[in-house]
Write an enzyme that holds these catalytic residues in place. Structure first.
Site, mmCIF file in Angstrom:
data_model
loop_
_atom_site.group_PDB
_atom_site.id
_atom_site.type_symbol
_atom_site.label_atom_id
_atom_site.label_comp_id
_atom_site.label_asym_id
_atom_site.label_seq_id
_atom_site.Cartn_x
_atom_site.Cartn_y
_atom_site.Cartn_z
ATOM 1 N N SER A 22 0.829 -1.204 0.000
ATOM 2 C CA SER A 22 0.000 0.000 0.000
ATOM 3 C C SER A 22 0.864 1.255 0.000
ATOM 4 O O SER A 22 1.635 1.495 0.941
ATOM 5 C CB SER A 22 -0.915 0.010 1.223
ATOM 6 O OG SER A 22 -1.471 1.300 1.360
ATOM 7 N N HIS A 34 -1.226 -1.160 -4.260
ATOM 8 C CA HIS A 34 -2.506 -0.771 -3.659
ATOM 9 C C HIS A 34 -2.488 0.733 -3.389
ATOM 10 O O HIS A 34 -1.543 1.266 -2.822
ATOM 11 C CB HIS A 34 -2.686 -1.556 -2.355
ATOM 12 C CG HIS A 34 -3.986 -1.351 -1.662
ATOM 13 N ND1 HIS A 34 -5.130 -2.038 -2.010
ATOM 14 C CD2 HIS A 34 -4.338 -0.541 -0.618
ATOM 15 C CE1 HIS A 34 -6.130 -1.672 -1.204
ATOM 16 N NE2 HIS A 34 -5.677 -0.759 -0.354
ATOM 17 N N ASP A 61 -4.619 3.980 -1.801
ATOM 18 C CA ASP A 61 -5.701 4.351 -0.883
ATOM 19 C C ASP A 61 -6.121 5.801 -1.071
ATOM 20 O O ASP A 61 -5.395 6.714 -0.673
ATOM 21 C CB ASP A 61 -5.224 4.158 0.563
ATOM 22 C CG ASP A 61 -5.043 2.691 0.917
ATOM 23 O OD1 ASP A 61 -6.009 1.926 0.782
ATOM 24 O OD2 ASP A 61 -3.925 2.314 1.322
ATOM 25 N N MET A 91 -8.631 8.719 0.068
ATOM 26 C CA MET A 91 -9.521 9.058 1.202
ATOM 27 C C MET A 91 -10.003 10.491 1.065
ATOM 28 O O MET A 91 -9.236 11.360 0.635
ATOM 29 C CB MET A 91 -8.746 8.959 2.519
ATOM 30 C CG MET A 91 -8.109 7.620 2.758
ATOM 31 S SD MET A 91 -7.184 7.663 4.310
ATOM 32 C CE MET A 91 -6.389 6.062 4.250
ATOM 33 N N HIS A 93 -8.278 1.573 -4.030
ATOM 34 C CA HIS A 93 -9.225 1.426 -2.921
ATOM 35 C C HIS A 93 -9.784 2.804 -2.591
ATOM 36 O O HIS A 93 -9.086 3.647 -2.024
ATOM 37 C CB HIS A 93 -8.469 0.813 -1.727
ATOM 38 C CG HIS A 93 -9.278 0.677 -0.483
ATOM 39 N ND1 HIS A 93 -8.694 0.445 0.747
ATOM 40 C CD2 HIS A 93 -10.621 0.707 -0.266
ATOM 41 C CE1 HIS A 93 -9.641 0.355 1.660
ATOM 42 N NE2 HIS A 93 -10.815 0.518 1.081
ATOM 43 N N MET A 139 -11.829 5.107 -0.491
ATOM 44 C CA MET A 139 -12.504 5.313 0.797
ATOM 45 C C MET A 139 -13.144 6.682 0.726
ATOM 46 O O MET A 139 -12.710 7.648 1.379
ATOM 47 C CB MET A 139 -11.475 5.214 1.933
ATOM 48 C CG MET A 139 -11.080 3.782 2.216
ATOM 49 S SD MET A 139 -9.546 3.671 3.150
ATOM 50 C CE MET A 139 -8.387 3.734 1.793
ATOM 51 N N MET A 182 -11.796 -5.418 5.071
ATOM 52 C CA MET A 182 -10.968 -4.546 5.903
ATOM 53 C C MET A 182 -10.685 -5.259 7.229
ATOM 54 O O MET A 182 -11.616 -5.671 7.926
ATOM 55 C CB MET A 182 -11.673 -3.218 6.192
ATOM 56 C CG MET A 182 -11.816 -2.292 4.992
ATOM 57 S SD MET A 182 -10.298 -1.987 4.070
ATOM 58 C CE MET A 182 -9.238 -1.256 5.325
ATOM 59 N N GLY A 207 -8.941 4.303 7.031
ATOM 60 C CA GLY A 207 -8.618 5.704 7.282
ATOM 61 C C GLY A 207 -7.154 5.939 7.620
ATOM 62 O O GLY A 207 -6.633 7.022 7.379
ATOM 63 N N PHE A 208 -6.503 4.910 8.168
ATOM 64 C CA PHE A 208 -5.118 5.098 8.604
ATOM 65 C C PHE A 208 -4.311 3.818 8.403
ATOM 66 O O PHE A 208 -4.861 2.719 8.526
ATOM 67 C CB PHE A 208 -5.074 5.466 10.098
ATOM 68 C CG PHE A 208 -5.885 6.693 10.418
ATOM 69 C CD1 PHE A 208 -5.324 7.961 10.320
ATOM 70 C CD2 PHE A 208 -7.229 6.578 10.771
ATOM 71 C CE1 PHE A 208 -6.088 9.089 10.589
ATOM 72 C CE2 PHE A 208 -8.000 7.697 11.041
ATOM 73 C CZ PHE A 208 -7.426 8.964 10.945
ATOM 74 N N GLY A 209 -3.034 4.002 8.105
ATOM 75 C CA GLY A 209 -2.127 2.862 8.075
ATOM 76 C C GLY A 209 -1.602 2.602 9.480
ATOM 77 O O GLY A 209 -1.820 3.396 10.396
ATOM 78 N N GLY A 210 -0.945 1.471 9.653
ATOM 79 C CA GLY A 210 -0.240 1.190 10.902
ATOM 80 C C GLY A 210 -1.114 0.825 12.089
ATOM 81 O O GLY A 210 -0.674 0.892 13.224
ATOM 82 N N ASP A 237 -6.991 -6.268 3.980
ATOM 83 C CA ASP A 237 -6.272 -4.992 4.061
ATOM 84 C C ASP A 237 -6.275 -4.455 5.492
ATOM 85 O O ASP A 237 -7.347 -4.177 6.045
ATOM 86 C CB ASP A 237 -6.985 -4.002 3.116
ATOM 87 C CG ASP A 237 -6.335 -2.639 3.042
ATOM 88 O OD1 ASP A 237 -5.264 -2.441 3.619
ATOM 89 O OD2 ASP A 237 -6.931 -1.759 2.370
ATOM 90 N N GLY A 238 -5.062 -4.296 6.043
ATOM 91 C CA GLY A 238 -4.923 -3.646 7.348
ATOM 92 C C GLY A 238 -4.202 -4.529 8.356
ATOM 93 O O GLY A 238 -4.660 -5.627 8.659
ATOM 94 N N GLY A 239 -3.036 -4.064 8.822
ATOM 95 C CA GLY A 239 -2.307 -4.802 9.857
ATOM 96 C C GLY A 239 -1.731 -6.122 9.393
ATOM 97 O O GLY A 239 -1.509 -7.023 10.211
ATOM 98 N N GLY A 275 0.996 -2.231 4.106
ATOM 99 C CA GLY A 275 1.558 -0.889 4.014
ATOM 100 C C GLY A 275 2.818 -0.732 4.840
ATOM 101 O O GLY A 275 3.939 -0.874 4.345
HETATM 102 C C1 DX5 Z 1 -6.358 1.712 5.591
HETATM 103 C C2 DX5 Z 1 -5.897 1.441 4.181
HETATM 104 C C3 DX5 Z 1 -4.849 0.397 4.112
HETATM 105 C C4 DX5 Z 1 -3.556 0.767 4.795
HETATM 106 C C5 DX5 Z 1 -2.881 -0.475 5.262
HETATM 107 O O1 DX5 Z 1 -7.376 2.639 5.571
HETATM 108 O O2 DX5 Z 1 -6.993 0.995 3.386
HETATM 109 O O3 DX5 Z 1 -4.619 -0.009 2.767
HETATM 110 O O4 DX5 Z 1 -2.703 1.492 3.939
HETATM 111 O O5 DX5 Z 1 -1.765 -0.134 6.003
HETATM 112 P P1 DX5 Z 1 -1.091 -1.125 7.049
HETATM 113 O O6 DX5 Z 1 -0.655 -2.347 6.283
HETATM 114 O O7 DX5 Z 1 0.041 -0.318 7.587
HETATM 115 O O8 DX5 Z 1 -2.135 -1.478 8.081
HETATM 116 ZN ZN ZN Z 2 -6.545 0.058 1.393
#
Ligand code: DX5
Ligand code: ZN
Length: 216
Positions: free
Chosen positions: A8, A33, A35, A37, A66, A68, A137, A142-145, A175-177, A197
């Site tokens: 991502s 990927h 994102d 937003m 993606h 959002m 999801m 909304g956020f990475g990490g 997607d996510g974590g 990501g």
């Molecule tokens: C979250 C995004 C994800 C995000 C994943 O809203 O849709 O694609 O970038 O990031 P990580 O892998 O760091 O959770």
């Molecule tokens: Zn995403």
């Protein structure tokens, strides 16, 4: 089918996007990927179509976009023109989801529907047959990490059952974590595509990290 890895871009160094995309080009990643937003559908703003177009001029991997955003049906043309291979829209953002899915395919893209963590897979019962992919999801968008929501593993397995029971070959992306531990468990549950990501872009050796994710 061997699973796919979709790093991502949200976790990339935005001051050196070209370098980051060139790293992805050289890597074992299957897709990139992206994102988008809007600060309305999710409580954050990332980047929009001009950035996506710029990335597309350098990126040689298919773009997994993606959205959002509220009312994603208004941006089918922009998404296609920016070079998307697959367009993900949220179930929660689409009143006329079937119409939106048709429009995505008519624009020449693969169509995917995304579910937030609280949305049950039963919502897909009458649309999954039209889809190329479902994106689950495993964090709130909304956020990475963010921390991986454990229930996503069971949810992936249940979606896989639904897809197989209907005799479909719809892909499941999560997607996510995602890291080597959560990723392995998702693959065992039936996931086909892993978005990752921070685990890739913030690692000391992203190319090696992608290789390890691909080798699971
Ligand atoms: C979250 C995004 C994800 C995000 C994943 O809203 O849709 O694609 O970038 O990031 P990580 O892998 O760091 O959770
Ligand atoms: Zn995403």
């Amino acid at each position: 089918m061997k699973h796919l890895i979709a790093p991502s871009l949200l976790a990339a160094d935005f001051l050196h996007l070209q370098k980051e995309v060139e790293m992805i080009n050289q890597s074992d990643a299957d897709w990139l990927h992206i994102d988008v937003m809007d600060g309305v559908f999710v409580p954050n703003i990332s980047f929009g179509f001009p950035v996506l177009q710029a990335v597309n001029t350098v990126c040689r991997k298919p773009l997994d976009v993606h959205l959002m955003i509220a009312e994603p049906q208004k941006f089918v043309r922009e998404t296609a023109d920016a070079g998307a291979y697959i367009m993900n829209v949220h179930y929660e953002a689409c009143t006329h989801l079937h119409r939106t899915v048709e429009a995505i395919k008519e624009a020449g893209m693969k169509a995917a529907v995304t579910l937030n963590p609280h949305s049950p897979i039963s919502l897909l019962e009458d649309i999954v047959q039209e889809l190329d992919m479902v994106l689950l999801m495993s964090v709130n968008p909304g956020f990475g990490g963010q921390a991986f929501i454990e229930h996503s593993v069971t949810k992936t397995a249940r979606l896989k059952e639904m897809i197989l029971a209907k005799g479909l070959n719809t892909l499941i992306e999560v997607d996510g974590g995602v890291n080597l531990d959560t990723g392995k468990r998702l693959l065992d549950a039936g996931a086909n595509v892993l978005v990752t990501g921070n685990f890739v872009f913030k690692s000391p050796a992203p190319l090696q990290t992608i290789k390890a994710l691909k080798a699971m």
